[in-house]
Design a protein around this motif. Structure first.
Motif, PDB file in Angstrom:
ATOM      1  N   PHE A 112       0.834  -1.202   0.000  1.00 26.10           N
ATOM      2  CA  PHE A 112       0.000   0.000   0.000  1.00 26.10           C
ATOM      3  C   PHE A 112       0.867   1.251   0.000  1.00 26.10           C
ATOM      4  O   PHE A 112       2.069   1.208   0.292  1.00 26.10           O
ATOM      5  N   ALA A 113       0.235   2.358  -0.352  1.00 27.25           N
ATOM      6  CA  ALA A 113       0.868   3.676  -0.320  1.00 27.25           C
ATOM      7  C   ALA A 113       0.124   4.557   0.665  1.00 27.25           C
ATOM      8  O   ALA A 113      -1.048   4.315   0.980  1.00 27.25           O
ATOM      9  N   VAL A 153      -1.560  14.884  -5.974  1.00 24.08           N
ATOM     10  CA  VAL A 153      -1.573  14.354  -4.608  1.00 24.08           C
ATOM     11  C   VAL A 153      -0.136  14.095  -4.204  1.00 24.08           C
ATOM     12  O   VAL A 153       0.791  14.170  -5.024  1.00 24.08           O
ATOM     13  N   GLY A 154       0.063  13.792  -2.922  1.00 21.60           N
ATOM     14  CA  GLY A 154       1.369  13.345  -2.450  1.00 21.60           C
ATOM     15  C   GLY A 154       1.337  11.841  -2.251  1.00 21.60           C
ATOM     16  O   GLY A 154       0.309  11.277  -1.851  1.00 21.60           O
ATOM     17  N   LEU A 155       2.448  11.173  -2.530  1.00 20.90           N
ATOM     18  CA  LEU A 155       2.489   9.717  -2.432  1.00 20.90           C
ATOM     19  C   LEU A 155       3.753   9.285  -1.699  1.00 20.90           C
ATOM     20  O   LEU A 155       4.856   9.745  -2.007  1.00 20.90           O
ATOM     21  N   ARG A 156       3.562   8.397  -0.721  1.00 21.55           N
ATOM     22  CA  ARG A 156       4.689   7.760  -0.021  1.00 21.55           C
ATOM     23  C   ARG A 156       4.543   6.253  -0.142  1.00 21.55           C
ATOM     24  O   ARG A 156       3.438   5.729  -0.129  1.00 21.55           O
ATOM     25  N   GLY A 157       5.649   5.547  -0.191  1.00 22.98           N
ATOM     26  CA  GLY A 157       5.570   4.098  -0.246  1.00 22.98           C
ATOM     27  C   GLY A 157       6.697   3.511  -1.071  1.00 22.98           C
ATOM     28  O   GLY A 157       7.601   4.232  -1.508  1.00 22.98           O
ATOM     29  N   PRO A 158       6.650   2.222  -1.347  1.00 24.22           N
ATOM     30  CA  PRO A 158       5.619   1.273  -0.917  1.00 24.22           C
ATOM     31  C   PRO A 158       5.805   0.834   0.536  1.00 24.22           C
ATOM     32  O   PRO A 158       6.914   0.846   1.069  1.00 24.22           O
ATOM     33  N   PHE A 159       4.696   0.441   1.155  1.00 21.43           N
ATOM     34  CA  PHE A 159       4.703  -0.030   2.535  1.00 21.43           C
ATOM     35  C   PHE A 159       4.072  -1.414   2.608  1.00 21.43           C
ATOM     36  O   PHE A 159       3.227  -1.779   1.802  1.00 21.43           O
ATOM     37  N   GLY A 160       4.451  -2.150   3.648  1.00 20.70           N
ATOM     38  CA  GLY A 160       3.774  -3.396   3.978  1.00 20.70           C
ATOM     39  C   GLY A 160       4.261  -4.615   3.219  1.00 20.70           C
ATOM     40  O   GLY A 160       5.079  -4.536   2.301  1.00 20.70           O
ATOM     41  N   THR A 161       3.732  -5.737   3.644  1.00 18.16           N
ATOM     42  CA  THR A 161       4.026  -7.013   3.013  1.00 18.16           C
ATOM     43  C   THR A 161       3.111  -7.224   1.816  1.00 18.16           C
ATOM     44  O   THR A 161       1.998  -6.701   1.769  1.00 18.16           O
ATOM     45  N   GLY A 162       3.575  -7.990   0.852  1.00 16.78           N
ATOM     46  CA  GLY A 162       2.761  -8.311  -0.306  1.00 16.78           C
ATOM     47  C   GLY A 162       2.097  -9.663  -0.144  1.00 16.78           C
ATOM     48  O   GLY A 162       2.208 -10.326   0.903  1.00 16.78           O
ATOM     49  N   GLY A 176      -9.815 -28.312   4.318  1.00 15.00           N
ATOM     50  CA  GLY A 176      -8.528 -28.989   4.225  1.00 15.00           C
ATOM     51  C   GLY A 176      -7.327 -28.133   3.925  1.00 15.00           C
ATOM     52  O   GLY A 176      -6.209 -28.663   3.792  1.00 15.00           O
ATOM     53  N   LEU A 177      -7.476 -26.807   3.825  1.00 10.33           N
ATOM     54  CA  LEU A 177      -6.312 -25.966   3.600  1.00 10.33           C
ATOM     55  C   LEU A 177      -5.552 -25.747   4.901  1.00 10.33           C
ATOM     56  O   LEU A 177      -6.165 -25.496   5.942  1.00 10.33           O
ATOM     57  N   ALA A 178      -4.244 -25.815   4.835  1.00  9.95           N
ATOM     58  CA  ALA A 178      -3.421 -25.517   5.995  1.00  9.95           C
ATOM     59  C   ALA A 178      -3.506 -24.026   6.294  1.00  9.95           C
ATOM     60  O   ALA A 178      -3.465 -23.196   5.369  1.00  9.95           O
ATOM     61  N   PRO A 179      -3.645 -23.620   7.565  1.00 15.13           N
ATOM     62  CA  PRO A 179      -3.791 -22.189   7.890  1.00 15.13           C
ATOM     63  C   PRO A 179      -2.678 -21.318   7.338  1.00 15.13           C
ATOM     64  O   PRO A 179      -2.936 -20.169   6.934  1.00 15.13           O
ATOM     65  N   HIS A 180      -1.446 -21.821   7.276  1.00 18.87           N
ATOM     66  CA  HIS A 180      -0.355 -20.973   6.782  1.00 18.87           C
ATOM     67  C   HIS A 180      -0.434 -20.750   5.275  1.00 18.87           C
ATOM     68  O   HIS A 180       0.249 -19.876   4.739  1.00 18.87           O
ATOM     69  N   ARG A 181      -1.282 -21.515   4.591  1.00 18.66           N
ATOM     70  CA  ARG A 181      -1.473 -21.321   3.156  1.00 18.66           C
ATOM     71  C   ARG A 181      -2.676 -20.438   2.857  1.00 18.66           C
ATOM     72  O   ARG A 181      -3.083 -20.311   1.702  1.00 18.66           O
ATOM     73  N   ILE A 182      -3.251 -19.860   3.877  1.00 19.92           N
ATOM     74  CA  ILE A 182      -4.345 -18.903   3.706  1.00 19.92           C
ATOM     75  C   ILE A 182      -3.797 -17.530   4.053  1.00 19.92           C
ATOM     76  O   ILE A 182      -3.507 -17.231   5.213  1.00 19.92           O
ATOM     77  N   ARG A 183      -3.598 -16.687   3.048  1.00 25.96           N
ATOM     78  CA  ARG A 183      -3.032 -15.357   3.239  1.00 25.96           C
ATOM     79  C   ARG A 183      -4.180 -14.349   3.304  1.00 25.96           C
ATOM     80  O   ARG A 183      -5.037 -14.304   2.411  1.00 25.96           O
ATOM     81  N   VAL A 184      -4.225 -13.552   4.370  1.00 25.08           N
ATOM     82  CA  VAL A 184      -5.302 -12.580   4.549  1.00 25.08           C
ATOM     83  C   VAL A 184      -4.710 -11.182   4.688  1.00 25.08           C
ATOM     84  O   VAL A 184      -3.584 -11.015   5.161  1.00 25.08           O
ATOM     85  N   SER A 185      -5.462 -10.189   4.260  1.00 24.64           N
ATOM     86  CA  SER A 185      -5.032  -8.799   4.406  1.00 24.64           C
ATOM     87  C   SER A 185      -5.904  -8.102   5.447  1.00 24.64           C
ATOM     88  O   SER A 185      -7.127  -8.083   5.323  1.00 24.64           O
ATOM     89  N   LEU A 186      -5.247  -7.555   6.468  1.00 23.23           N
ATOM     90  CA  LEU A 186      -5.947  -6.820   7.523  1.00 23.23           C
ATOM     91  C   LEU A 186      -5.691  -5.322   7.372  1.00 23.23           C
ATOM     92  O   LEU A 186      -5.546  -4.578   8.340  1.00 23.23           O
ATOM     93  N   GLU A 187      -5.702  -4.856   6.133  1.00 21.52           N
ATOM     94  CA  GLU A 187      -5.323  -3.478   5.828  1.00 21.52           C
ATOM     95  C   GLU A 187      -6.251  -2.435   6.434  1.00 21.52           C
ATOM     96  O   GLU A 187      -5.870  -1.281   6.606  1.00 21.52           O
ATOM     97  N   PRO A 215       0.238  -5.607   5.800  1.00 19.83           N
ATOM     98  CA  PRO A 215      -1.063  -6.077   6.277  1.00 19.83           C
ATOM     99  C   PRO A 215      -1.381  -7.519   5.910  1.00 19.83           C
ATOM    100  O   PRO A 215      -2.321  -8.099   6.415  1.00 19.83           O
ATOM    101  N   VAL A 216      -0.568  -8.109   4.994  1.00 18.17           N
ATOM    102  CA  VAL A 216      -0.829  -9.483   4.579  1.00 18.17           C
ATOM    103  C   VAL A 216      -0.063 -10.445   5.496  1.00 18.17           C
ATOM    104  O   VAL A 216       1.160 -10.370   5.599  1.00 18.17           O
ATOM    105  N   ILE A 217      -0.793 -11.312   6.153  1.00 16.98           N
ATOM    106  CA  ILE A 217      -0.185 -12.316   7.022  1.00 16.98           C
ATOM    107  C   ILE A 217      -0.942 -13.628   6.856  1.00 16.98           C
ATOM    108  O   ILE A 217      -2.047 -13.656   6.326  1.00 16.98           O
TER     109      ILE A 217
END
Length: 272
Positions: A41-42, A87-96, A220-231, A256-258
């Motif tokens: 994100f920016a 506009v003003g823009l800063r970034g990139p930030f966060g995990t992909g 049946g998906l392993a939890p670590h293979r489910i990527r979620v964004s809490l942005e 935000p992606v973990i």
């Protein structure tokens, strides 16, 4: 990454829904932010109003697209921009989204509402490398047909036989609705994937993320293979304000992606 906003010029504004627009930005001078990867994100600054974190919804060679919903003073100011303004823009930030970790696997992309915006670059990247991945499923949910982002593209994907295998559902249909009715998790019944060899990417309202992740684990998906964004929890992007802190995690720094294997516990802590 830059901590000083760089000037970016609005080159295009595309209405998506009654309160949401996609704003295309290009550098106003020689300086530009570093390249983004899907899921990052920016910080977008509306001059004289303030700045907010916004995920990229399309990544071009020099241009970036941000899909923004007007829910506050800053986002409303950004939605009111016109071509030629800056506009003003800063970034990139966060995990992909870390799509590279899913090479050779089936991809299951689940979006709720405006959560489709940060997932769109991931879908584009997967479509650009069709031989690197298995089956690509895109499942999208919204409250009403009028709340759907990129409705024309979704309709074309839904009607096509090639990737992605796309299905769309709304909670409250209107006359002429072409998709299904129900919550997004009901679309899993028609998706084609092998749970032990699938990576899922989920973004949307928190209640949708919880429901989708828990259903995926049940299937049946392993939890670590489910990527979620809490942005939606982010504010400053630097980890100083504390608004994005869940347990010991600062989402603007560590997210935000973990993985759901971490996110489930963090969200449970907040409920207590």
């Amino acid at each position: 990454m830059t901590d000083v906003p760089l000037p970016y010029r609005v080159t295009r504004v595309r209405p998506e829904t009654a309160d949401t627009v996609s704003v295309t930005l290009a550098p106003a001078g020689a300086a530009a932010v570093a390249p983004f990867v899907p899921g990052q994100f920016a910080m977008v600054y509306a001059f004289g109003v303030g700045e907010i974190p916004v995920s990229v919804s399309r990544i071009g060679h020099r241009e970036l697209v941000h899909t923004i919903r007007a829910v506050g003073a800053v986002s409303a100011a950004l939605c009111a921009l016109r071509p030629g303004e800056q506009v003003g823009l800063r970034g990139p930030f966060g995990t992909g989204w870390s799509l590279g970790r899913a090479i050779g696997q089936d991809l299951l992309v689940m979006a709720g509402g405006i959560g489709l915006a940060p997932l769109r670059p991931l879908v584009a990247a997967a479509l650009a490398a069709p031989h690197a991945y298995g089956r690509l499923n895109l499942l999208v949910g919204a409250r009403t047909p009028d709340d759907l982002l990129y409705a024309g593209r979704l309709r074309a994907w839904t009607a096509a036989h090639g990737p992605p295998r796309c299905a769309v559902a709304v909670d409250r249909p209107s006359p002429g609705w072409w998709g299904r009715v129900g919550v997004v998790t009901t679309l899993l019944n028609g998706a084609r994937f092998t749970p032990r060899n699938t990576t899922a990417f989920v973004c949307g309202p928190e209640v949708m993320i919880r429901a989708a992740a828990r259903e995926l684990v049940h299937r049946g998906l392993a939890p670590h293979r489910i990527r979620v964004s809490l942005e939606r929890n982010m504010r400053c992007a630097t980890g100083h304000c504390g608004h994005c802190q869940l347990g010991g995690v600062l989402l603007c720094r560590d997210g935000p992606v973990i993985g759901w294997n971490r996110a489930e516990g963090l969200l449970s802590v907040r409920e207590m």
